[in-house]
Motif scaffolding. Sequence first.
Motif, PDB file in Angstrom:
ATOM      1  N   UNK A 100       0.825  -1.220   0.000  1.00 45.12           N
ATOM      2  CA  UNK A 100       0.000   0.000   0.000  1.00 45.12           C
ATOM      3  C   UNK A 100       0.857   1.267   0.000  1.00 45.12           C
ATOM      4  N   UNK A 101       2.132   1.118   0.377  1.00 48.77           N
ATOM      5  CA  UNK A 101       3.017   2.282   0.388  1.00 48.77           C
ATOM      6  C   UNK A 101       3.376   2.770   1.779  1.00 48.77           C
ATOM      7  N   UNK A 102       3.357   1.866   2.771  1.00 47.45           N
ATOM      8  CA  UNK A 102       3.681   2.252   4.152  1.00 47.45           C
ATOM      9  C   UNK A 102       5.112   2.746   4.278  1.00 47.45           C
ATOM     10  N   UNK A 103       6.053   1.912   3.784  1.00 48.58           N
ATOM     11  CA  UNK A 103       7.467   2.276   3.947  1.00 48.58           C
ATOM     12  C   UNK A 103       7.780   3.549   3.153  1.00 48.58           C
ATOM     13  N   UNK A 104       7.185   3.668   1.967  1.00 47.80           N
ATOM     14  CA  UNK A 104       7.408   4.872   1.149  1.00 47.80           C
ATOM     15  C   UNK A 104       6.867   6.105   1.860  1.00 47.80           C
ATOM     16  N   UNK A 105       5.702   5.989   2.473  1.00 45.02           N
ATOM     17  CA  UNK A 105       5.115   7.136   3.175  1.00 45.02           C
ATOM     18  C   UNK A 105       5.998   7.523   4.360  1.00 45.02           C
ATOM     19  N   UNK A 106       6.470   6.518   5.080  1.00 45.40           N
ATOM     20  CA  UNK A 106       7.317   6.803   6.232  1.00 45.40           C
ATOM     21  C   UNK A 106       8.602   7.526   5.797  1.00 45.40           C
ATOM     22  N   UNK A 107       9.183   7.065   4.705  1.00 44.40           N
ATOM     23  CA  UNK A 107      10.396   7.721   4.195  1.00 44.40           C
ATOM     24  C   UNK A 107      10.097   9.141   3.725  1.00 44.40           C
ATOM     25  N   UNK A 108       8.983   9.312   3.033  1.00 42.40           N
ATOM     26  CA  UNK A 108       8.644  10.636   2.513  1.00 42.40           C
ATOM     27  C   UNK A 108       8.384  11.601   3.669  1.00 42.40           C
ATOM     28  N   UNK A 163       9.578  11.477   6.676  1.00 43.96           N
ATOM     29  CA  UNK A 163      10.777  11.802   7.466  1.00 43.96           C
ATOM     30  C   UNK A 163      11.872  12.391   6.579  1.00 43.96           C
ATOM     31  N   UNK A 164      11.578  12.542   5.286  1.00 44.67           N
ATOM     32  CA  UNK A 164      12.578  13.067   4.338  1.00 44.67           C
ATOM     33  C   UNK A 164      13.855  12.232   4.395  1.00 44.67           C
ATOM     34  N   UNK A 165      13.695  10.935   4.599  1.00 39.74           N
ATOM     35  CA  UNK A 165      14.876  10.075   4.726  1.00 39.74           C
ATOM     36  C   UNK A 165      14.603   8.746   4.034  1.00 39.74           C
ATOM     37  N   UNK A 166      15.624   7.914   3.942  1.00 42.50           N
ATOM     38  CA  UNK A 166      15.416   6.574   3.401  1.00 42.50           C
ATOM     39  C   UNK A 166      15.606   5.580   4.525  1.00 42.50           C
ATOM     40  N   UNK A 167      14.725   5.661   5.499  1.00 44.59           N
ATOM     41  CA  UNK A 167      14.875   4.828   6.690  1.00 44.59           C
ATOM     42  C   UNK A 167      14.327   3.431   6.454  1.00 44.59           C
ATOM     43  N   UNK A 168      13.129   3.369   5.869  1.00 47.81           N
ATOM     44  CA  UNK A 168      12.436   2.093   5.731  1.00 47.81           C
ATOM     45  C   UNK A 168      12.680   1.540   4.335  1.00 47.81           C
ATOM     46  N   UNK A 169      12.835   0.231   4.252  1.00 52.29           N
ATOM     47  CA  UNK A 169      13.070  -0.387   2.945  1.00 52.29           C
ATOM     48  C   UNK A 169      11.759  -0.512   2.190  1.00 52.29           C
TER      49      UNK A 169
END
Length: 218
Positions: free
Chosen positions: A42-50, A52-58
């Motif tokens: 659904x885009x959970x990791x992408x939303x989390x990264x967006x 936080x302005x980071x690439x934290x979640x894969x």
Amino acid sequence: MSIKNPLLGLCQQARFLISAAKVDQCPPDEGLEVAFAGRSNAGKSSALNTLTHASLARTSKTPGRTQLLNFFELDEDRRLVDLPGYGYAKVPIPLKQHWQHHLEAYLSSRRSLAGLILMMDIRHPLTDFDRLMLDWSVSSGMPLHILLTKADKLAFGAAKNALLKVRQDIRKTWGEDVSIQLFSAPKRQGIEEAHELLAHWLGLLGDEAEQDASAENA
Ligand SMILES: Nc1nc2c(ncn2[C@@H]2O[C@H](COP(=O)(O)OP(=O)(O)OP(=O)(O)O)[C@@H](O)[C@H]2O)c(=O)[nH]1
Ligand SMILES: [Mg+2]
């Protein structure tokens, strides 16, 4: 927003904390955390990264990527949690049962959980699993906010109409307390709205922050 959201500063220092395969591996249940839930892909990791302005979640094109509860620390007292995606059919059943069991254990026992962000692909909203999450949140009084993700996949008007339609369906069944917005990771759409809500839930803005401040001064 006229006042700078204090969450922005915290996002800059966000860091990966720990992956937990079960509830007893989660960090101490203190402070406040907001969890990102939703169907696989659904885009959970992408939303989390967006957010936080980071690439934290894969992130991954292959659904079922996030198989553990991944904790990210914003500061000593505040965390974001990337939950395993539910409902992905191709995952072997024992593994699926393992996640669902631990996901349920996490949701029902975690005292520091301040709210849930539920990601739903704008083209496939309100799956059976989404409905279960909505039922659970509303019946347990857990604040829930929905991001209709991948809004960039629809034309502007179609996305707006989808938002109105889903919002109406949700109000009818789950009431006024569930909030919903459009979101797109590649277009960076919906960040400010989501940030404002996260800041409230994490006690950085509004009533909670004022209460914290007055408690500290007492
Ligand atoms: N066009 C578009 N693609 C997106 C968006 N958000 C995520 N994607 C894509 O959708 C796929 C899945 O995204 P993830 O963020 O990994 O999804 P997830 O919900 O974390 O998936 P699991 O970890 O498997 O549960 C990836 O290929 C992303 O690039 C979006 O807003 N727009
Ligand atoms: Mg993921």
